[in-house]
Design a protein around this motif. Structure first.
Motif, mmCIF file in Angstrom:
data_model
loop_
_atom_site.group_PDB
_atom_site.id
_atom_site.type_symbol
_atom_site.label_atom_id
_atom_site.label_comp_id
_atom_site.label_asym_id
_atom_site.label_seq_id
_atom_site.Cartn_x
_atom_site.Cartn_y
_atom_site.Cartn_z
ATOM 1 N N GLN A 39 0.834 -1.203 0.000
ATOM 2 C CA GLN A 39 0.000 0.000 0.000
ATOM 3 C C GLN A 39 0.869 1.253 0.000
ATOM 4 O OE1 GLN A 39 -2.628 -0.490 3.350
ATOM 5 N NE2 GLN A 39 -4.170 -1.593 2.159
ATOM 6 N N ARG A 40 1.950 1.193 0.746
ATOM 7 C CA ARG A 40 2.889 2.310 0.757
ATOM 8 C C ARG A 40 3.524 2.512 -0.618
ATOM 9 N NH1 ARG A 40 8.663 2.404 3.876
ATOM 10 N NH2 ARG A 40 9.119 4.624 3.600
ATOM 11 N N PHE A 41 3.708 1.414 -1.335
ATOM 12 C CA PHE A 41 4.315 1.441 -2.659
ATOM 13 C C PHE A 41 3.295 1.787 -3.749
ATOM 14 C CE2 PHE A 41 6.414 -1.014 -6.248
ATOM 15 C CZ PHE A 41 7.461 -0.115 -6.405
ATOM 16 N N GLY A 42 2.019 1.882 -3.353
ATOM 17 C CA GLY A 42 0.977 2.219 -4.312
ATOM 18 C C GLY A 42 0.389 1.032 -5.030
ATOM 19 N N VAL A 43 0.469 -0.157 -4.416
ATOM 20 C CA VAL A 43 -0.065 -1.373 -5.021
ATOM 21 C C VAL A 43 -1.143 -1.937 -4.105
ATOM 22 C CG1 VAL A 43 0.423 -3.750 -5.711
ATOM 23 C CG2 VAL A 43 2.073 -1.936 -6.230
ATOM 24 N N THR A 44 -2.317 -2.191 -4.666
ATOM 25 C CA THR A 44 -3.419 -2.762 -3.888
ATOM 26 C C THR A 44 -3.967 -3.980 -4.623
ATOM 27 O OG1 THR A 44 -4.046 -0.580 -3.036
ATOM 28 C CG2 THR A 44 -5.678 -2.343 -2.858
ATOM 29 N N PHE A 45 -3.993 -5.110 -3.937
ATOM 30 C CA PHE A 45 -4.574 -6.319 -4.508
ATOM 31 C C PHE A 45 -6.056 -6.381 -4.150
ATOM 32 C CE2 PHE A 45 -0.104 -7.776 -4.366
ATOM 33 C CZ PHE A 45 0.015 -8.225 -5.678
ATOM 34 N N ASP A 46 -6.896 -6.646 -5.148
ATOM 35 C CA ASP A 46 -8.325 -6.787 -4.897
ATOM 36 C C ASP A 46 -8.619 -8.065 -4.117
ATOM 37 O OD1 ASP A 46 -8.914 -4.469 -6.340
ATOM 38 O OD2 ASP A 46 -8.922 -5.561 -8.228
ATOM 39 N N ARG A 47 -7.780 -9.064 -4.279
ATOM 40 C CA ARG A 47 -8.047 -10.376 -3.669
ATOM 41 C C ARG A 47 -6.738 -11.026 -3.261
ATOM 42 N NH1 ARG A 47 -9.364 -15.002 -1.763
ATOM 43 N NH2 ARG A 47 -10.935 -16.367 -2.730
ATOM 44 N N TRP A 48 -6.634 -11.384 -1.985
ATOM 45 C CA TRP A 48 -5.508 -12.184 -1.495
ATOM 46 C C TRP A 48 -5.992 -13.626 -1.413
ATOM 47 C CZ3 TRP A 48 -0.575 -10.418 0.206
ATOM 48 C CH2 TRP A 48 -0.395 -9.027 0.111
ATOM 49 N N PHE A 49 -5.321 -14.517 -2.115
ATOM 50 C CA PHE A 49 -5.769 -15.900 -2.211
ATOM 51 C C PHE A 49 -4.800 -16.810 -1.469
ATOM 52 C CE2 PHE A 49 -6.687 -20.021 -3.943
ATOM 53 C CZ PHE A 49 -8.028 -19.985 -4.294
ATOM 54 N N PHE A 50 -5.332 -17.578 -0.514
ATOM 55 C CA PHE A 50 -4.527 -18.555 0.223
ATOM 56 C C PHE A 50 -4.679 -19.925 -0.436
ATOM 57 C CE2 PHE A 50 -5.102 -15.255 3.367
ATOM 58 C CZ PHE A 50 -3.903 -15.255 4.068
ATOM 59 N N GLU A 51 -3.579 -20.626 -0.586
ATOM 60 C CA GLU A 51 -3.643 -21.963 -1.173
ATOM 61 C C GLU A 51 -4.544 -22.884 -0.356
ATOM 62 O OE1 GLU A 51 -0.721 -25.692 -2.466
ATOM 63 O OE2 GLU A 51 0.161 -23.780 -1.855
ATOM 64 N N SER A 52 -4.616 -22.641 0.949
ATOM 65 C CA SER A 52 -5.454 -23.477 1.814
ATOM 66 C C SER A 52 -6.925 -23.430 1.411
ATOM 67 C CB SER A 52 -5.303 -23.030 3.267
ATOM 68 O OG SER A 52 -5.658 -21.661 3.431
ATOM 69 N N GLU A 53 -7.341 -22.365 0.694
ATOM 70 C CA GLU A 53 -8.728 -22.263 0.242
ATOM 71 C C GLU A 53 -9.089 -23.358 -0.758
ATOM 72 O OE1 GLU A 53 -10.012 -18.247 -0.887
ATOM 73 O OE2 GLU A 53 -8.176 -17.487 0.022
ATOM 74 N N LEU A 54 -8.084 -23.964 -1.363
ATOM 75 C CA LEU A 54 -8.326 -25.020 -2.344
ATOM 76 C C LEU A 54 -8.545 -26.381 -1.697
ATOM 77 C CD1 LEU A 54 -5.488 -24.076 -4.866
ATOM 78 C CD2 LEU A 54 -7.926 -23.579 -5.126
ATOM 79 N N TYR A 55 -8.339 -26.447 -0.364
ATOM 80 C CA TYR A 55 -8.359 -27.735 0.321
ATOM 81 C C TYR A 55 -9.534 -27.875 1.272
ATOM 82 C CZ TYR A 55 -3.621 -28.545 -1.405
ATOM 83 O OH TYR A 55 -2.517 -28.741 -2.216
ATOM 84 N N ASP A 56 -10.697 -27.384 0.895
ATOM 85 C CA ASP A 56 -11.885 -27.566 1.721
ATOM 86 C C ASP A 56 -12.123 -29.064 1.923
ATOM 87 O OD1 ASP A 56 -14.903 -28.062 2.050
ATOM 88 O OD2 ASP A 56 -14.732 -25.911 2.413
#
Length: 343
Positions: A39-56
Motif C-alpha cells: 500500500q505504501r508502494f501504491g499497489v493494492t490487490f483486490d483479492r488475497w488468495f490462500f492456497e489453503s482455500e483449495l483444500y476444503d
C-alpha cells in the motif's frame, strides 16, 4: 517464531493442532506486513488468495482438479504412482501428479487454482514466475490444455532478478545469511516515485540493475527526475501572465521548427505506445516514451521562447506545451508516479 508462540500462549510441548494455529497466525502476520508495504508502494490487490482455500475438506478443489485429468483418461498408473500424459500436450515427458504415497505433486494445486480463477470469471491468468520455473510452465500449460482450458487463458511471464547498486557497485545480498534490502528500506532511500519508475524501465524478462544513488539524484541523468522536471517546467510556463488561454483559434500549422514538429510527432505516438503496452502486457515502453518526450521538450525549451511578441506563435506553442504536459502527467499517473507542478 518464539514471539508468535508466546503471543498464542503455547509451551514448548505444543501439539500439532497448536503448531498449525501458530502457522496460520504467522501467515496472517506476514501477509499484513506485505499488504502495508505494498500500500505504501501504491499497489493494492483486490483479492488475497490462500492456497489453503483449495483444500476444503468437503469439496477439495485440488482433488477435483486431479479427477478432471483422470476422468478425461489423461493419466495412467506406473510403479504405484499416477502419471499425467503430459507428452501428448507438448511436454518433453509424462509427469507424476500423484506419488506412490498418495500425495499430489505441486502442479495439481496449481491446476486447481487456475480452474478457480476461471470460475470467478477471469478470461486470462497472468502468472509472474521466477527464472527457475521454465519447466513448470510447460507442465502446467500441458495440464490446462488437457482439461480443456483455452491456450490464451494461461499467460506466464518469467520475472528476472533485480540487482541493487550504489554508485555502480552491486549491493551484496544473501538469503542464506539473511542479508538484504527490503522494499520498505528501498522506498525510504529513494522514494516511491523513483522506485516505481526504475522498476518499470526494463522489460520484465530482463535483468535490472537498480542504482539507488542515481535514483536519488536531482540531475538530468536520473530519468524520473528528468521526466518530472519537464512537467514542472511546463507548469511554470503556464502560470505566467502571458500564458492565459485565448479565445481565438490556434493554428498549429505554424509550428514548423524541427523541435516543434518532433514534439507533435511524439505526442501522436502516445496512443500507439499504450496499445502496444496492453497487447504485450509490458509496461517498460512507457518509461522510454516519456523520457524521449521529456528530452524533446527540454530541447525545444532551450532553443525557442514560448511566450513572445507574436500572438499566433505564442498561442500555438502554449497549446503544444499543454499537450506535452497532459501526456507527461497522464503517463506518469498510469505508472503510479507523481507529476509535480513545482520542483
Amino acid at each position: 517464531a518464539q514471539a508468535l508462540i508466546d503471543e498464542n500462549g503455547l509451551s514448548g510441548s505444543a501439539g500439532l493442532e497448536d503448531e498449525e494455529h501458530v502457522g496460520r497466525s504467522a501467515a496472517l502476520k506476514i501477509r499484513k506486513n506485505q499488504e502495508e508495504t505494498l500500500q505504501r508502494f501504491g499497489v493494492t490487490f483486490d483479492r488475497w488468495f490462500f492456497e489453503s482455500e483449495l483444500y476444503d475438506e468437503e469439496n477439495s478443489q485440488v482433488t477435483g482438479a486431479y479427477n478432471s485429468l483422470v476422468e478425461r483418461s489423461k493419466t495412467y498408473e506406473k510403479d504405484g504412482a499416477v502419471h499425467f500424459k503430459a507428452s501428448e500436450f507438448g511436454d518433453s515427458e509424462d509427469r507424476v501428479i500423484k506419488t506412490s504415497k498418495g500425495t499430489f505433486t505441486y502442479v495439481v494445486p496449481d491446476i486447481a487454482y487456475h480452474l478457480n480463477k476461471l470460475d470467478r470469471g477471469y478470461v486470462k491468468a497472468v502468472d509472474l514466475l521466477g527464472p527457475d520455473h521454465h519447466g513448470h510452465i510447460v507442465q502446467l500449460r500441458a495440464a490446462l490444455a488437457a482439461i480443456g482450458l483455452p491456450r490464451e487463458f494461461f499467460h506466464p511471464i518469467i520475472v528476472q532478478q533485480v540487482n541493487l547498486k550504489r554508485g555502480g557497485v552491486e549491493v551484496k545480498m544473501s538469503k542464506r545469511a539473511g542479508v538484504g534490502i527490503t522494499l520498505d528500506e528501498l522506498i525510504d532511500e529513494v522514494g516511491v516515485d523513483a522506485a516505481r519508475f526504475f522498476f518499470l524501465m526494463r522489460r520484465i524478462t530482463s535483468h535490472l540493475d537498480f542504482d539507488m544513488e542515481l535514483a536519488r539524484r536531482h540531475t538530468e541523468d536520473n530519468p524520473v527526475y528528468y521526466v518530472q522536471y519537464a512537467h514542472a517546467r511546463i507548469c511554470s510556463i503556464l502560470r505566467q501572465p502571458g500564458a492565459k488561454e485565448s479565445d481565438e483559434d490556434v493554428d498549429l500549422s505554424i509550428l514548423t521548427e524541427g523541435e516543434e514538429t518532433d514534439l507533435l510527432r511524439a505526442l501522436a505516438r502516445f496512443p500507439w505506445t499504450l496499445a502496444s503496452i496492453v497487447r504485450g502486457i509490458e509496461p517498460h515502453p512507457l518509461t522510454s516514451y516519456l523520457t524521449e518526450l521529456a528530452r524533446g521538450f527540454h530541447l525545444f525549451y532551450s532553443r525557442h521562447r514560448v511566450i513572445g511578441d507574436d500572438r499566433r506563435t505564442t498561442a500555438a506553442r502554449l497549446m503544444l506545451c499543454r499537450g506535452v504536459a497532459g501526456v507527461l502527467s497522464g503517463g506518469l499517473r498510469l505508472m503510479g508516479v507523481g507529476a509535480p507542478e513545482v520542483m
